[in-house]
Motif scaffolding. Structure first.
Motif, PDB file in Angstrom:
ATOM      1  N   TYR A 212     -16.363   3.982 -24.913  1.00  0.00           N
ATOM      2  CA  TYR A 212     -17.451   4.955 -24.770  1.00  0.00           C
ATOM      3  C   TYR A 212     -16.884   6.366 -24.603  1.00  0.00           C
ATOM      4  CZ  TYR A 212     -21.239   7.586 -22.605  1.00  0.00           C
ATOM      5  OH  TYR A 212     -22.157   8.562 -22.306  1.00  0.00           O
ATOM      6  N   GLU A 213     -15.925   6.493 -23.701  1.00  0.00           N
ATOM      7  CA  GLU A 213     -15.332   7.812 -23.448  1.00  0.00           C
ATOM      8  C   GLU A 213     -14.658   8.362 -24.705  1.00  0.00           C
ATOM      9  OE1 GLU A 213     -12.776   7.190 -20.084  1.00  0.00           O
ATOM     10  OE2 GLU A 213     -14.476   6.686 -18.790  1.00  0.00           O
ATOM     11  N   ASN A 214     -13.938   7.509 -25.432  1.00  0.00           N
ATOM     12  CA  ASN A 214     -13.284   7.953 -26.670  1.00  0.00           C
ATOM     13  C   ASN A 214     -14.321   8.421 -27.693  1.00  0.00           C
ATOM     14  OD1 ASN A 214     -10.786   7.313 -25.623  1.00  0.00           O
ATOM     15  ND2 ASN A 214     -10.643   5.339 -26.655  1.00  0.00           N
ATOM     16  N   ALA A 215     -15.421   7.676 -27.811  1.00  0.00           N
ATOM     17  CA  ALA A 215     -16.463   8.047 -28.768  1.00  0.00           C
ATOM     18  C   ALA A 215     -17.096   9.380 -28.381  1.00  0.00           C
ATOM     19  CB  ALA A 215     -17.522   6.948 -28.845  1.00  0.00           C
ATOM     20  N   VAL A 216     -17.405   9.552 -27.096  1.00  0.00           N
ATOM     21  CA  VAL A 216     -18.021  10.805 -26.644  1.00  0.00           C
ATOM     22  C   VAL A 216     -17.060  11.978 -26.868  1.00  0.00           C
ATOM     23  CG1 VAL A 216     -18.887  12.050 -24.612  1.00  0.00           C
ATOM     24  CG2 VAL A 216     -19.607   9.696 -25.022  1.00  0.00           C
ATOM     25  N   ASP A 217     -15.780  11.768 -26.565  1.00  0.00           N
ATOM     26  CA  ASP A 217     -14.790  12.827 -26.819  1.00  0.00           C
ATOM     27  C   ASP A 217     -14.762  13.197 -28.302  1.00  0.00           C
ATOM     28  OD1 ASP A 217     -14.077  12.961 -24.150  1.00  0.00           O
ATOM     29  OD2 ASP A 217     -12.275  11.706 -24.381  1.00  0.00           O
ATOM     30  N   TYR A 218     -14.816  12.186 -29.162  1.00  0.00           N
ATOM     31  CA  TYR A 218     -14.836  12.429 -30.610  1.00  0.00           C
ATOM     32  C   TYR A 218     -16.083  13.221 -31.000  1.00  0.00           C
ATOM     33  CZ  TYR A 218     -14.632  11.557 -35.623  1.00  0.00           C
ATOM     34  OH  TYR A 218     -14.590  11.708 -36.979  1.00  0.00           O
ATOM     35  N   PHE A 219     -17.238  12.825 -30.446  1.00  0.00           N
ATOM     36  CA  PHE A 219     -18.487  13.544 -30.755  1.00  0.00           C
ATOM     37  C   PHE A 219     -18.367  15.010 -30.356  1.00  0.00           C
ATOM     38  CE2 PHE A 219     -20.931   9.347 -29.801  1.00  0.00           C
ATOM     39  CZ  PHE A 219     -20.513   8.805 -30.997  1.00  0.00           C
ATOM     40  N   ILE A 220     -17.788  15.247 -29.200  1.00  0.00           N
ATOM     41  CA  ILE A 220     -17.628  16.629 -28.723  1.00  0.00           C
ATOM     42  C   ILE A 220     -16.702  17.407 -29.650  1.00  0.00           C
ATOM     43  CG2 ILE A 220     -16.670  18.030 -26.843  1.00  0.00           C
ATOM     44  CD1 ILE A 220     -17.710  15.833 -24.918  1.00  0.00           C
ATOM     45  N   SER A 221     -15.614  16.761 -30.089  1.00  0.00           N
ATOM     46  CA  SER A 221     -14.678  17.465 -30.987  1.00  0.00           C
ATOM     47  C   SER A 221     -15.325  17.762 -32.337  1.00  0.00           C
ATOM     48  CB  SER A 221     -13.383  16.671 -31.162  1.00  0.00           C
ATOM     49  OG  SER A 221     -13.609  15.486 -31.890  1.00  0.00           O
ATOM     50  N   VAL A 222     -16.154  16.825 -32.817  1.00  0.00           N
ATOM     51  CA  VAL A 222     -16.844  17.058 -34.094  1.00  0.00           C
ATOM     52  C   VAL A 222     -17.857  18.194 -33.938  1.00  0.00           C
ATOM     53  CG1 VAL A 222     -18.495  16.048 -35.727  1.00  0.00           C
ATOM     54  CG2 VAL A 222     -16.511  14.732 -34.999  1.00  0.00           C
ATOM     55  N   THR A 223     -18.588  18.179 -32.848  1.00  0.00           N
ATOM     56  CA  THR A 223     -19.585  19.226 -32.604  1.00  0.00           C
ATOM     57  C   THR A 223     -18.900  20.584 -32.453  1.00  0.00           C
ATOM     58  OG1 THR A 223     -20.909  17.572 -31.455  1.00  0.00           O
ATOM     59  CG2 THR A 223     -21.566  19.836 -31.153  1.00  0.00           C
ATOM     60  N   ALA A 224     -17.700  20.592 -31.897  1.00  0.00           N
ATOM     61  CA  ALA A 224     -16.966  21.852 -31.701  1.00  0.00           C
ATOM     62  C   ALA A 224     -16.581  22.480 -33.048  1.00  0.00           C
ATOM     63  CB  ALA A 224     -15.715  21.594 -30.861  1.00  0.00           C
ATOM     64  N   GLN A 225     -16.530  21.701 -34.088  1.00  0.00           N
ATOM     65  CA  GLN A 225     -16.186  22.225 -35.404  1.00  0.00           C
ATOM     66  C   GLN A 225     -17.248  23.222 -35.908  1.00  0.00           C
ATOM     67  OE1 GLN A 225     -15.093  19.305 -38.336  1.00  0.00           O
ATOM     68  NE2 GLN A 225     -13.897  18.122 -36.842  1.00  0.00           N
ATOM     69  N   LEU A 226     -18.456  23.146 -35.371  1.00  0.00           N
ATOM     70  CA  LEU A 226     -19.492  24.094 -35.767  1.00  0.00           C
ATOM     71  C   LEU A 226     -19.128  25.515 -35.355  1.00  0.00           C
ATOM     72  CD1 LEU A 226     -22.791  22.185 -34.915  1.00  0.00           C
ATOM     73  CD2 LEU A 226     -21.977  22.857 -37.165  1.00  0.00           C
ATOM     74  N   THR A 227     -18.579  25.643 -34.169  1.00  0.00           N
ATOM     75  CA  THR A 227     -18.237  26.991 -33.702  1.00  0.00           C
ATOM     76  C   THR A 227     -16.968  27.508 -34.383  1.00  0.00           C
ATOM     77  OG1 THR A 227     -17.032  26.006 -31.825  1.00  0.00           O
ATOM     78  CG2 THR A 227     -19.322  26.659 -31.470  1.00  0.00           C
ATOM     79  N   GLU A 228     -16.093  26.552 -34.766  1.00  0.00           N
ATOM     80  CA  GLU A 228     -14.860  26.938 -35.452  1.00  0.00           C
ATOM     81  C   GLU A 228     -15.132  27.287 -36.905  1.00  0.00           C
ATOM     82  OE1 GLU A 228     -12.143  23.716 -34.945  1.00  0.00           O
ATOM     83  OE2 GLU A 228     -12.125  23.918 -32.789  1.00  0.00           O
ATOM     84  N   GLY A 229     -16.082  26.488 -37.486  1.00  0.00           N
ATOM     85  CA  GLY A 229     -16.291  26.627 -38.925  1.00  0.00           C
ATOM     86  C   GLY A 229     -17.224  27.702 -39.224  1.00  0.00           C
TER      87      GLY A 229
END
Length: 161
Positions: free
Chosen positions: A144-161
């Motif tokens: 669960y924690e790994n999945a949530v961390d992944y979701f956060i990293s994917v969502t962070a790509q919006l601010t980077e991109g």
């Protein structure tokens, strides 16, 4: 006694015998009717007993199915964590789709949904393993924690991109 009195008495006795025979005949018919009714009731009792006996195996089967349908604690825990994972994925997908960049949003949503499926598969694998309940819970929580961390990293790509 005179002949006339004897004849009268004889006639009266004959009439009484006739009446008694009619009454006997009537009672015999009533007994026959009651016997028929008793036989019908016996058949109905047999039918009802057969239905009762037929339902006993169904009741046993029902108890067996209910007993088998109870969920083990690890399955229950795994299902709860999968539910939490899906909810987190949904939240992230919503925030990604609200970003305004349709091409990037589609790609990021696919990544989130893909990771959700991987997490679900891993959790199912953990639940099916032969480890202790505590070990399973730790591994499930880790997924669960790994999945949530992944979701956060994917969502962070919006601010980077």
């Amino acid at each position: 006694m005179r002949k006339k009195d004897l004849l009268t008495q004889n006639t009266q006795l004959f009439d009484k015998i006739s009446e008694a025979q009619l009454q006997i005949s009537s009672l015999k018919k009533e007994i026959e009717n009651r016997d028929t009714e008793i036989e019908e009731l016996k058949k109905e009792i047999e039918t009802l007993n057969a239905k009762i006996n037929a339902s006993e195996p169904l009741k046993a089967l029902e108890k067996k199915v209910i007993k088998q349908s109870t969920v083990s604690p690890e399955v229950d825990y795994g299902a709860a964590v999968i539910g939490k994972t899906v909810i987190e994925a949904t939240k992230c997908c919503n925030s990604v789709t609200e970003s305004g960049n349709p091409e990037l949003s589609k790609e990021l949503v696919n990544l989130i949904l893909g990771r959700t499926e991987v997490a679900k598969s891993e959790i199912l694998s953990i639940v099916s393993s032969e480890e202790s309940l505590d070990t399973k819970k730790q591994k499930i929580d880790s997924q669960y924690e790994n999945a949530v961390d992944y979701f956060i990293s994917v969502t962070a790509q919006l601010t980077e991109g």
